[in-house]
Write an enzyme that holds these catalytic residues in place. Structure first.
Site: not given
Ligand SMILES: Nc1nc2c(ncn2[C@@H]2O[C@H](COP(=O)(O)OP(=O)(O)O)[C@@H](O)[C@H]2O)c(=O)[nH]1
Ligand SMILES: Nc1ncnc2c1ncn2[C@@H]1O[C@H](COP(=O)(O)OP(=O)(O)O)[C@@H](O)[C@H]1O
Length: 393
Positions: A168, A261, A272
């Site tokens: 990320r 996020r 997820r």
């Protein structure tokens, strides 16, 4: 992976070789030949196993990091392992165990369908139990761990996992993860370098043995952020740990945190969330997690985590070993053995320089072992041969 001995018949072998680079140890119907076959210090530290009944060399897979290729002495500790003491390296690096029939070796033998032995480095003292933290994506594991590491930088260390997922934006290779290719990671897994691994959200993740041991070697308590499958594997391994599962206050809140996020695509978020349901279901698996923590208010959850960790009575007892200077070069060779202790004797020249002539190596409180370190070694200096004999009686 170590050297593989070719399978061929031998008419006879000289086991009483004076070559200080090679030792032969008899265990039942096998002879373990340990060390280099020549004087070249660059040649690898080999292991060969002779089947005495058939007089053939057995093809052997050698797992684990190898000792430095110096001269050494070796002795059978019990049916499970051989102690190898290296000369001319620091005391911290000098004590090794070649596991020949421990539960780990037996398991690997089954998996690989071949003879297996494994190295495990001996380490003084007992380390605090590592802490495994699991929970669904977005629950706040990373946030809690970051707070802990910030408040106690010298007490805790993070086990840096390997992953095949892409980094990320703010993630740093070697800090958050070791970002790696799938084939390299699969190769390392097959070579026994991983404590556990799992396929999570479409990528491969794993904890290398080195990731955990390097934290523990620094005298820090290791924190692992791994998924439920990984927690299960660690539970089944030789690593004794504390297992904590972090739950969200609600599924809606979890979804909100994941979206807020802003690090995943919608498709990844959906994956997820789907996996989160399964993970939440598994959090109640009997005997898997020691503690469940609800991360509703962050500060409250963090305080509860700290309470849990201080409740554990694992302890570091590095102070109860006599030898403080493990970095000095050691020149010890094995002198004798009893059930619980092995006596090591130093070179005369090193004794003249102030090294203890005799060391008693206590083996009664060993923990861990391959695929990681063997911990709990106790070393005491012994003043004279007379005392030494007392120590080993
Ligand atoms: N089994 C295993 N799981 C891991 C490892 N490292 C991370 N994970 C888990 O992989 C999942 C995904 O991690 P990550 O991609 O960082 O996403 P995040 O959980 O959404 O922050 C999480 O459940 C982690 O706990 C590992 O070494 N082994
Ligand atoms: N108790 C909490 N309340 C609200 N937001 C939280 C809380 N704990 C973590 N967060 C936020 O939720 C998001 C996911 O947290 P993170 O630590 O990345 O989760 P994980 O590592 O479990 O995937 C982050 O943006 C983080 O700031």
């Amino acid at each position: 992976m170590g050297e593989e001995a070719p399978e061929f018949r031998v008419e006879s072998i000289t086991l009483e070789s004076k070559d200080r680079h090679q030792n032969a140890i008899d265990v039942g119907n096998k002879t373990y030949v340990i060390g280099r076959s020549d004087d070249d210090s660059k040649s690898p530290f080999g292991i060969k196993i002779l089947d005495k009944l058939t007089q053939t060399w057995v093809v052997t897979i050698v797992l684990g990091a190898q000792p430095p290729s110096k001269s050494h002495s070796a002795i059978l500790v019990n049916d499970e392992k051989i102690l190898v003491v290296e000369k001319g390296v620091s005391l911290n690096d000098s004590i090794w165990f070649l596991e020949i029939d421990t539960p780990f070796v037996k398991q690997q033998r089954k998996i690989k369908g071949s003879e297996v032995v494994s190295w495990s480095k001996g380490v003084l003292g007992i380390a605090q139990k590592p802490v495994v933290i699991s929970g669904p994506s977005g629950v706040g594991k990373g946030t809690l761990i970051a707070k802990l590491m910030k408040e106690y930088p010298s007490k805790f260390g993070f086990s840096v996992s390997h992953t095949t997922r892409s980094p990320r934006v703010k993630e740093i290779d070697g800090v958050h993860y070791h970002f790696t290719g799938r084939s390299k990671m699969e190769q390392d897994i097959s070579e026994g370098k991983f404590l556990e691994f799992a396929h999570v959200h479409g990528n491969l993740y794993g904890t290398s043995i080195e990731a955990v041991e390097s934290v523990t070697d620094e005298g820090k308590r290791c924190i692992l952020d791994i998924d439920v499958q990984g927690a299960r594997s660690v539970r089944a391994s030789s690593l004794e740990a504390i297992f904590i599962f972090v739950c969200p206050p609600s599924f809606e809140e979890l979804e909100q945190r994941l979206r807020a996020r802003g690090t995943e695509t919608e498709e990844q978020i959906q994956k997820r969330l789907k996996n989160a349901r399964a993970e939440l279901d598994q959090s109640n698996s009997p005997g898997l997690f020691d503690h469940l923590l609800v991360n509703d208010d962050l500060e409250t959850c963090y305080e509860n985590l700290k309470k849990l960790l201080s409740l554990d009575n694992g302890h570091e007892d590095l102070d109860d070993c006599f030898i403080k200077d493990g970095k000095a070069t050691a020149c010890y060779a094995i002198l004798s053995k009893t059930e619980s202790e092995i006596l090591l004797q130093s070179d005369t020249s090193e004794v003249e320089k102030g090294a203890a002539k005799l060391l008693a190596l206590g083996l009664s409180s060993l923990t861990g072992g391959a695929p990681g370190r063997t911990r709990g070694l106790k070393i005491q200096s012994v003043n004279s041969i007379d005392n030494g004999l007392k120590a080993i009686r």
